[in-house]
Design a protein around this motif. Structure first.
Motif, PDB file in Angstrom:
ATOM      1  N   ASP A 135       0.823  -1.204   0.000  1.00 22.14           N
ATOM      2  CA  ASP A 135       0.000   0.000   0.000  1.00 22.14           C
ATOM      3  C   ASP A 135       0.862   1.261   0.000  1.00 22.14           C
ATOM      4  O   ASP A 135       0.595   2.204  -0.748  1.00 22.14           O
ATOM      5  N   ILE A 136       1.892   1.290   0.816  1.00 24.74           N
ATOM      6  CA  ILE A 136       2.764   2.471   0.885  1.00 24.74           C
ATOM      7  C   ILE A 136       3.528   2.646  -0.412  1.00 24.74           C
ATOM      8  O   ILE A 136       3.645   3.770  -0.929  1.00 24.74           O
ATOM      9  N   GLN A 137       4.028   1.550  -0.981  1.00 27.20           N
ATOM     10  CA  GLN A 137       4.745   1.642  -2.255  1.00 27.20           C
ATOM     11  C   GLN A 137       3.832   2.175  -3.355  1.00 27.20           C
ATOM     12  O   GLN A 137       4.236   3.034  -4.141  1.00 27.20           O
ATOM     13  N   ASN A 138       2.597   1.690  -3.392  1.00 29.37           N
ATOM     14  CA  ASN A 138       1.642   2.168  -4.390  1.00 29.37           C
ATOM     15  C   ASN A 138       1.317   3.646  -4.184  1.00 29.37           C
ATOM     16  O   ASN A 138       1.240   4.416  -5.144  1.00 29.37           O
ATOM     17  N   ARG A 139       1.123   4.020  -2.954  1.00 28.40           N
ATOM     18  CA  ARG A 139       0.815   5.418  -2.651  1.00 28.40           C
ATOM     19  C   ARG A 139       1.972   6.338  -3.028  1.00 28.40           C
ATOM     20  O   ARG A 139       1.769   7.406  -3.610  1.00 28.40           O
ATOM     21  N   LEU A 140       3.189   5.919  -2.683  1.00 30.77           N
ATOM     22  CA  LEU A 140       4.372   6.710  -3.041  1.00 30.77           C
ATOM     23  C   LEU A 140       4.523   6.810  -4.556  1.00 30.77           C
ATOM     24  O   LEU A 140       4.840   7.886  -5.085  1.00 30.77           O
ATOM     25  N   ALA A 141       4.297   5.709  -5.244  1.00 20.88           N
ATOM     26  CA  ALA A 141       4.394   5.733  -6.708  1.00 20.88           C
ATOM     27  C   ALA A 141       3.366   6.693  -7.281  1.00 20.88           C
ATOM     28  O   ALA A 141       3.668   7.475  -8.197  1.00 20.88           O
ATOM     29  N   HIS A 142       2.159   6.684  -6.758  1.00 22.77           N
ATOM     30  CA  HIS A 142       1.101   7.586  -7.215  1.00 22.77           C
ATOM     31  C   HIS A 142       1.462   9.045  -6.914  1.00 22.77           C
ATOM     32  O   HIS A 142       1.287   9.919  -7.761  1.00 22.77           O
ATOM     33  N   LEU A 143       2.000   9.282  -5.711  1.00 18.88           N
ATOM     34  CA  LEU A 143       2.381  10.643  -5.335  1.00 18.88           C
ATOM     35  C   LEU A 143       3.538  11.143  -6.187  1.00 18.88           C
ATOM     36  O   LEU A 143       3.581  12.324  -6.558  1.00 18.88           O
ATOM     37  N   GLN A 144       4.486  10.283  -6.514  1.00 17.07           N
ATOM     38  CA  GLN A 144       5.622  10.692  -7.337  1.00 17.07           C
ATOM     39  C   GLN A 144       5.172  11.028  -8.753  1.00 17.07           C
ATOM     40  O   GLN A 144       5.657  11.963  -9.355  1.00 17.07           O
ATOM     41  N   VAL A 145       4.225  10.261  -9.282  1.00 15.63           N
ATOM     42  CA  VAL A 145       3.694  10.560 -10.614  1.00 15.63           C
ATOM     43  C   VAL A 145       3.010  11.922 -10.587  1.00 15.63           C
ATOM     44  O   VAL A 145       3.228  12.757 -11.458  1.00 15.63           O
ATOM     45  N   ASN A 146       2.212  12.164  -9.540  1.00 16.05           N
ATOM     46  CA  ASN A 146       1.526  13.449  -9.419  1.00 16.05           C
ATOM     47  C   ASN A 146       2.514  14.589  -9.206  1.00 16.05           C
ATOM     48  O   ASN A 146       2.348  15.674  -9.753  1.00 16.05           O
ATOM     49  N   ASP A 147       3.551  14.359  -8.413  1.00 16.81           N
ATOM     50  CA  ASP A 147       4.577  15.386  -8.202  1.00 16.81           C
ATOM     51  C   ASP A 147       5.283  15.705  -9.503  1.00 16.81           C
ATOM     52  O   ASP A 147       5.564  16.864  -9.807  1.00 16.81           O
ATOM     53  N   ASN A 148       5.571  14.683 -10.298  1.00 10.36           N
ATOM     54  CA  ASN A 148       6.228  14.906 -11.586  1.00 10.36           C
ATOM     55  C   ASN A 148       5.322  15.691 -12.531  1.00 10.36           C
ATOM     56  O   ASN A 148       5.777  16.559 -13.258  1.00 10.36           O
ATOM     57  N   ASP A 149       4.030  15.397 -12.520  1.00  9.42           N
ATOM     58  CA  ASP A 149       3.083  16.135 -13.362  1.00  9.42           C
ATOM     59  C   ASP A 149       3.040  17.596 -12.951  1.00  9.42           C
ATOM     60  O   ASP A 149       3.060  18.484 -13.793  1.00  9.42           O
ATOM     61  N   HIS A 150       3.002  17.849 -11.656  1.00  9.28           N
ATOM     62  CA  HIS A 150       2.948  19.228 -11.168  1.00  9.28           C
ATOM     63  C   HIS A 150       4.247  19.964 -11.425  1.00  9.28           C
ATOM     64  O   HIS A 150       4.248  21.140 -11.773  1.00  9.28           O
ATOM     65  N   SER A 151       5.364  19.273 -11.256  1.00  7.84           N
ATOM     66  CA  SER A 151       6.642  19.963 -11.473  1.00  7.84           C
ATOM     67  C   SER A 151       6.816  20.268 -12.947  1.00  7.84           C
ATOM     68  O   SER A 151       7.391  21.298 -13.310  1.00  7.84           O
ATOM     69  N   THR A 152       6.313  19.410 -13.831  1.00 13.49           N
ATOM     70  CA  THR A 152       6.405  19.696 -15.263  1.00 13.49           C
ATOM     71  C   THR A 152       5.551  20.893 -15.612  1.00 13.49           C
ATOM     72  O   THR A 152       5.972  21.787 -16.345  1.00 13.49           O
ATOM     73  N   GLU A 153       4.326  20.909 -15.061  1.00 15.37           N
ATOM     74  CA  GLU A 153       3.443  22.049 -15.330  1.00 15.37           C
ATOM     75  C   GLU A 153       4.045  23.330 -14.798  1.00 15.37           C
ATOM     76  O   GLU A 153       4.013  24.362 -15.444  1.00 15.37           O
ATOM     77  N   TYR A 154       4.636  23.275 -13.629  1.00 14.05           N
ATOM     78  CA  TYR A 154       5.176  24.488 -13.004  1.00 14.05           C
ATOM     79  C   TYR A 154       6.357  24.997 -13.808  1.00 14.05           C
ATOM     80  O   TYR A 154       6.455  26.178 -14.085  1.00 14.05           O
TER      81      TYR A 154
END
Length: 158
Positions: A135-154
């Motif tokens: 569960d933690i690995q999946n959550r971290l993977a999801h958060l990292q994907v979202n962080d990458n999307d936001h950092s690209t947009e920013y």
């Protein structure tokens, strides 16, 4: 395991009766069984083994060596030292040792039940922990994907 323990106790006594006794120094037994000198002295203090003394040198008989093997087996399977001593002390070289065998069987059955309960508890804990890790690995993977999307947009907005 109970029959192994009782058989070994009988074998230890049979070795003790032999005409030519082999003796081992404390360091030899410690190396052979991968135990500390302190452990051997502790077992001696508890009356589990009884080396002869020649000056300050402890000389362990083949009977002591066999008893040490049984002590370590008993500890490995979770018997308290008091139970190991009780079992070893029940041995009668002139008797059938039925009482010793019944005692080993009773203690072994009780220990088996306790170990099985611990085993199932550990299996359950491992399963729960594995699920938590996934569960933690999946959550971290999801958060990292979202962080990458936001950092690209920013960075793209600059």
């Amino acid at each position: 395991m109970a029959s192994t323990f009782a058989w070994a106790a009988n074998a230890a006594a049979a070795k003790h009766i032999s005409d030519e006794e082999s003796y081992y120094r404390i360091g030899e037994l410690a190396r052979e069984f991968d135990v500390t000198l302190r452990a051997l002295r502790f077992y001696e203090d508890k009356g589990l083994i009884r080396p002869k003394r020649r000056g300050t040198t402890r000389l362990y008989s083949s009977n002591d060596r066999a008893r040490l093997s049984l002590i370590l087996l008993g500890r490995k399977i979770g018997f308290p030292l008091s139970d190991v001593k009780h079992i070893l002390d029940l041995y009668d070289p002139r008797g059938s040792n039925v009482h010793q065998l019944k005692t080993v069987l009773d203690k072994s059955e009780r220990q088996m039940k306790q170990l099985e309960q611990q085993y199932f508890a550990i299996e359950e804990a491992v399963s729960e922990l594995s699920g938590l890790i996934r569960d933690i690995q999946n959550r971290l993977a999801h958060l990292q994907v979202n962080d990458n999307d936001h950092s690209t947009e920013y960075t793209g907005a600059n």
